[in-house]
Motif scaffolding. Structure first.
Motif, PDB file in Angstrom:
ATOM      1  N   MET A 170       0.825  -1.212   0.000  1.00 14.70           N
ATOM      2  CA  MET A 170       0.000   0.000   0.000  1.00 14.70           C
ATOM      3  C   MET A 170       0.858   1.260   0.000  1.00 14.70           C
ATOM      4  O   MET A 170       0.531   2.259  -0.652  1.00 14.70           O
ATOM      5  CB  MET A 170      -0.929   0.003   1.217  1.00 14.70           C
ATOM      6  CG  MET A 170      -2.041  -1.032   1.138  1.00 14.70           C
ATOM      7  SD  MET A 170      -3.162  -0.721  -0.250  1.00 14.70           S
ATOM      8  CE  MET A 170      -3.908   0.829   0.262  1.00 14.70           C
ATOM      9  N   GLN A 171       1.978   1.233   0.735  1.00 16.23           N
ATOM     10  CA  GLN A 171       2.865   2.387   0.785  1.00 16.23           C
ATOM     11  C   GLN A 171       3.481   2.642  -0.597  1.00 16.23           C
ATOM     12  O   GLN A 171       3.594   3.796  -1.028  1.00 16.23           O
ATOM     13  CB  GLN A 171       3.965   2.169   1.816  1.00 16.23           C
ATOM     14  CG  GLN A 171       4.862   3.381   2.021  1.00 16.23           C
ATOM     15  CD  GLN A 171       5.922   3.148   3.093  1.00 16.23           C
ATOM     16  OE1 GLN A 171       6.041   2.050   3.630  1.00 16.23           O
ATOM     17  NE2 GLN A 171       6.698   4.172   3.392  1.00 16.23           N
ATOM     18  N   ASP A 172       3.833   1.541  -1.276  1.00 15.15           N
ATOM     19  CA  ASP A 172       4.361   1.687  -2.633  1.00 15.15           C
ATOM     20  C   ASP A 172       3.323   2.329  -3.551  1.00 15.15           C
ATOM     21  O   ASP A 172       3.640   3.213  -4.346  1.00 15.15           O
ATOM     22  CB  ASP A 172       4.764   0.316  -3.201  1.00 15.15           C
ATOM     23  CG  ASP A 172       5.972  -0.274  -2.499  1.00 15.15           C
ATOM     24  OD1 ASP A 172       6.775   0.510  -1.960  1.00 15.15           O
ATOM     25  OD2 ASP A 172       6.106  -1.509  -2.504  1.00 15.15           O
ATOM     26  N   MET A 173       2.081   1.865  -3.452  1.00 17.34           N
ATOM     27  CA  MET A 173       1.032   2.400  -4.323  1.00 17.34           C
ATOM     28  C   MET A 173       0.785   3.887  -4.067  1.00 17.34           C
ATOM     29  O   MET A 173       0.507   4.642  -4.998  1.00 17.34           O
ATOM     30  CB  MET A 173      -0.271   1.614  -4.118  1.00 17.34           C
ATOM     31  CG  MET A 173      -0.232   0.194  -4.682  1.00 17.34           C
ATOM     32  SD  MET A 173       0.210   0.140  -6.452  1.00 17.34           S
ATOM     33  CE  MET A 173      -1.121   1.102  -7.174  1.00 17.34           C
ATOM     34  N   LYS A 174       0.919   4.302  -2.809  1.00 12.63           N
ATOM     35  CA  LYS A 174       0.753   5.724  -2.497  1.00 12.63           C
ATOM     36  C   LYS A 174       1.866   6.537  -3.166  1.00 12.63           C
ATOM     37  O   LYS A 174       1.617   7.591  -3.761  1.00 12.63           O
ATOM     38  CB  LYS A 174       0.796   5.927  -0.983  1.00 12.63           C
ATOM     39  CG  LYS A 174       0.728   7.385  -0.533  1.00 12.63           C
ATOM     40  CD  LYS A 174      -0.590   8.043  -0.936  1.00 12.63           C
ATOM     41  CE  LYS A 174      -0.775   9.408  -0.282  1.00 12.63           C
ATOM     42  NZ  LYS A 174       0.221  10.392  -0.710  1.00 12.63           N
ATOM     43  N   LYS A 175       3.099   6.026  -3.082  1.00 14.14           N
ATOM     44  CA  LYS A 175       4.225   6.712  -3.731  1.00 14.14           C
ATOM     45  C   LYS A 175       4.024   6.759  -5.248  1.00 14.14           C
ATOM     46  O   LYS A 175       4.314   7.770  -5.891  1.00 14.14           O
ATOM     47  CB  LYS A 175       5.533   6.003  -3.407  1.00 14.14           C
ATOM     48  CG  LYS A 175       5.994   6.137  -1.963  1.00 14.14           C
ATOM     49  CD  LYS A 175       7.312   5.414  -1.769  1.00 14.14           C
ATOM     50  CE  LYS A 175       7.829   5.534  -0.346  1.00 14.14           C
ATOM     51  NZ  LYS A 175       9.113   4.819  -0.162  1.00 14.14           N
ATOM     52  N   ILE A 176       3.550   5.644  -5.808  1.00 14.19           N
ATOM     53  CA  ILE A 176       3.338   5.588  -7.258  1.00 14.19           C
ATOM     54  C   ILE A 176       2.267   6.588  -7.692  1.00 14.19           C
ATOM     55  O   ILE A 176       2.416   7.269  -8.711  1.00 14.19           O
ATOM     56  CB  ILE A 176       2.956   4.152  -7.670  1.00 14.19           C
ATOM     57  CG1 ILE A 176       4.172   3.231  -7.533  1.00 14.19           C
ATOM     58  CG2 ILE A 176       2.418   4.112  -9.102  1.00 14.19           C
ATOM     59  CD1 ILE A 176       3.857   1.766  -7.707  1.00 14.19           C
ATOM     60  N   GLN A 177       1.193   6.681  -6.934  1.00 18.72           N
ATOM     61  CA  GLN A 177       0.129   7.631  -7.273  1.00 18.72           C
ATOM     62  C   GLN A 177       0.637   9.077  -7.222  1.00 18.72           C
ATOM     63  O   GLN A 177       0.318   9.889  -8.097  1.00 18.72           O
ATOM     64  CB  GLN A 177      -1.054   7.443  -6.326  1.00 18.72           C
ATOM     65  CG  GLN A 177      -1.821   6.147  -6.564  1.00 18.72           C
ATOM     66  CD  GLN A 177      -2.852   5.875  -5.500  1.00 18.72           C
ATOM     67  OE1 GLN A 177      -2.959   6.604  -4.508  1.00 18.72           O
ATOM     68  NE2 GLN A 177      -3.612   4.795  -5.664  1.00 18.72           N
ATOM     69  N   ASP A 178       1.436   9.389  -6.189  1.00 16.25           N
ATOM     70  CA  ASP A 178       2.001  10.740  -6.088  1.00 16.25           C
ATOM     71  C   ASP A 178       2.944  11.016  -7.261  1.00 16.25           C
ATOM     72  O   ASP A 178       2.912  12.103  -7.852  1.00 16.25           O
ATOM     73  CB  ASP A 178       2.757  10.902  -4.767  1.00 16.25           C
ATOM     74  CG  ASP A 178       1.823  10.884  -3.560  1.00 16.25           C
ATOM     75  OD1 ASP A 178       0.611  11.096  -3.751  1.00 16.25           O
ATOM     76  OD2 ASP A 178       2.317  10.655  -2.439  1.00 16.25           O
ATOM     77  N   ALA A 179       3.781  10.025  -7.593  1.00 14.14           N
ATOM     78  CA  ALA A 179       4.715  10.197  -8.704  1.00 14.14           C
ATOM     79  C   ALA A 179       3.969  10.334 -10.025  1.00 14.14           C
ATOM     80  O   ALA A 179       4.335  11.149 -10.876  1.00 14.14           O
ATOM     81  CB  ALA A 179       5.674   9.004  -8.763  1.00 14.14           C
ATOM     82  N   ALA A 180       2.912   9.537 -10.192  1.00 14.45           N
ATOM     83  CA  ALA A 180       2.123   9.605 -11.420  1.00 14.45           C
ATOM     84  C   ALA A 180       1.496  10.986 -11.587  1.00 14.45           C
ATOM     85  O   ALA A 180       1.415  11.514 -12.707  1.00 14.45           O
ATOM     86  CB  ALA A 180       1.040   8.527 -11.409  1.00 14.45           C
ATOM     87  N   GLY A 181       1.062  11.587 -10.466  1.00 21.06           N
ATOM     88  CA  GLY A 181       0.492  12.931 -10.539  1.00 21.06           C
ATOM     89  C   GLY A 181       1.507  13.952 -11.018  1.00 21.06           C
ATOM     90  O   GLY A 181       1.191  14.820 -11.836  1.00 21.06           O
ATOM     91  N   LEU A 182       2.735  13.843 -10.506  1.00 20.99           N
ATOM     92  CA  LEU A 182       3.795  14.758 -10.936  1.00 20.99           C
ATOM     93  C   LEU A 182       4.125  14.557 -12.414  1.00 20.99           C
ATOM     94  O   LEU A 182       4.290  15.528 -13.162  1.00 20.99           O
ATOM     95  CB  LEU A 182       5.046  14.546 -10.082  1.00 20.99           C
ATOM     96  CG  LEU A 182       4.948  14.944  -8.607  1.00 20.99           C
ATOM     97  CD1 LEU A 182       6.200  14.513  -7.859  1.00 20.99           C
ATOM     98  CD2 LEU A 182       4.749  16.451  -8.472  1.00 20.99           C
ATOM     99  N   CYS A 183       4.222  13.302 -12.842  1.00 21.01           N
ATOM    100  CA  CYS A 183       4.541  13.010 -14.244  1.00 21.01           C
ATOM    101  C   CYS A 183       3.400  13.435 -15.163  1.00 21.01           C
ATOM    102  O   CYS A 183       3.630  13.926 -16.272  1.00 21.01           O
ATOM    103  CB  CYS A 183       4.821  11.523 -14.420  1.00 21.01           C
ATOM    104  SG  CYS A 183       6.315  10.932 -13.583  1.00 21.01           S
TER     105      CYS A 183
END
Length: 442
Positions: free
Chosen positions: A271-284
């Motif tokens: 779940m922590q990974d998915m949160k990081k991925i979602q934040d990174a996806a927003g920036l990208c």
């Protein structure tokens, strides 16, 4: 359907604006110093007006205050008085306008008509070329886009700046750099020492990044693009001739989220990974990054697409991964000739678009296991000649075998036309294929 009311024999022009421009100058000669930086004689449609304006320019260069009498004298001296319509026509110019208050409006009208005539001329050339079956259609399209781009970018002015403007603007630049504590005058790479050496990637420069396969050329380019497009929000174009846009997106998310790329491939995420991925996806998602992933792209198509990126999206830097995968429409040529053509064309593209073009390139096999040098650029010595900056990446192959071990890496500035050369120490993170400052890791 074409407009039947268009008369091809009468090109766009404004006799009133041309006469008013000349008349306003004669009424108030002081305005000519500004007009002369914007308006060239070939922008006039009427031949009389063109000759008169050239005489005005001559007076201006001689530091002579222009009026009707001085203008007639200058034209008489050069034997062009009759070509300018005679004394009567010149004297009538001041009757066309009460003052020079609207001089900018008159000048802009003259320039607008001239631009329309240029467009008609270029359109005619494109039409003629299109009927010529001896020319390849792709080449015609590329040349047409180049001509249209040149019209769009064409400057009808050569600005003359007084010292008050120069000093004011210079102080603003100095204050901006002081407040932002930055030595960069170009596009940042994100690698601090490299940016210090180059002051950033400069406009009109061709930058070559060379390395042996699997050393990290694409990773280095993506690391820089993270800084440029995602962090700094500078519009950036990326031609990926080897990897798909989905693969590029996955690598960027891995870099930004700092999550092992292997986890993104096998889905072993928490779940922590998915949160990081979602934040990174927003920036990208919000980054002004434009990707083309056409394999074996033709050189003409690449140039045309780059031109559209600049015109339509305001792209300020372009990456190409990599030179060896660009196709040239000369299959009979040998590799050396093709690479030479590509190199010269990319340098011309950088100058035409006035942005840095960063191209990745493989180096010769004999560089394996050692630090590359300029003689090992694969394919052609013209790459070294055309490039403004040449960077080489180097890592220890033995350490590379430890896939997840943070590794020391080196960026060698082997050539810099306008600066120093030397080594830049970096760190490479294999787990998310990213280069970073060594100081940051320390």
């Amino acid at each position: 359907m074409a407009d039947s009311n268009i008369n091809d024999s009468i090109q766009p022009n404004s006799p009133e604006a041309e006469s008013a421009t000349l008349g306003a100058i004669l009424l108030e000669w002081e305005v000519f110093s500004e007009v002369a930086t914007k308006l060239k004689s070939d922008r006039f449609y009427n031949y009389y007006n063109r000759v008169i304006y050239e005489a005005m320019l001559s007076l201006y260069k001689q530091n002579v205050h222009g009026d009707i009498k001085a203008l007639i004298s200058e034209l008489s001296k050069t034997g062009k008085l009759d070509q300018a319509g005679g004394p009567e026509y010149i004297a009538s110019l001041t009757d066309q306008v009460p003052s020079a208050v609207n001089i900018n409006f008159y000048v802009n009208t003259v320039l607008d008509c001239a631009s329309r005539r240029d467009l008609i001329k270029v359109s005619g050339e494109i039409k003629t070329a299109s009927y010529d079956r001896s020319h390849d259609s792709k080449q015609i399209i590329e040349e047409a886009e180049k001509k249209i781009f040149n019209l769009a970018e064409k400057s009808d002015t050569t600005q003359v700046h007084g010292m008050p403007d120069v000093i004011t603007n210079t102080i603003q630049v100095i204050e901006y750099r002081y407040n932002n504590n930055s030595e960069l005058t170009g596009i940042p790479s994100g690698i601090a020492k490299l940016d210090t050496m180059t002051s950033g990637f400069q406009k009109s420069e061709l930058i070559i990044i060379g390395a042996r396969p699997s050393i990290g050329k694409t990773a280095f380019a993506l690391s820089m693009m993270q800084t440029i497009a995602i962090e700094k929000k500078i519009p950036c174009g990326f031609f990926s001739l080897e990897m798909s846009c989905q693969s590029i997106g996955q690598r960027l998310i891995s870099q930004v989220a700092r999550i092992q790329s292997s986890k993104l491939r096998n889905g072993m995420l928490n779940m922590q990974d998915m949160k990081k991925i979602q934040d990174a996806a927003g920036l990208c998602y919000n980054a002004p990054l434009y990707i083309v992933d056409t394999p074996n792209m033709q050189l003409l198509d690449l140039r045309a697409t780059a031109r559209r990126m600049v015109m339509n999206s305001g792209v300020q830097v372009i990456f190409i991964d990599y030179i060896g995968l660009i196709s040239v429409d000369n299959p009979s040529n040998n590799t050396w000739e093709n690479i030479s053509e590509i190199s010269k064309s990319l340098k011309a593209l950088a100058r035409e678009l006035d942005i840095p073009v960063i191209a990745l390139c493989q180096v010769a096999r004999d560089a394996e296991g050692q630090e590359p040098n300029l003689a090992q650029l694969r394919g052609s010595g013209s790459i070294e000649q055309d490039a403004d900056v040449v960077l080489f990446l180097h890592r220890d192959r033995k350490i590379m075998e430890e896939q997840n071990l943070v590794q020391e890496a080196k960026c060698v500035v082997a050539k810099q036309r306008n600066g120093a050369t030397g080594d830049v120490e970096m760190m490479f993170f294999p787990s998310f294929t990213k280069f970073e400052n060594k100081a940051q890791e320390d």
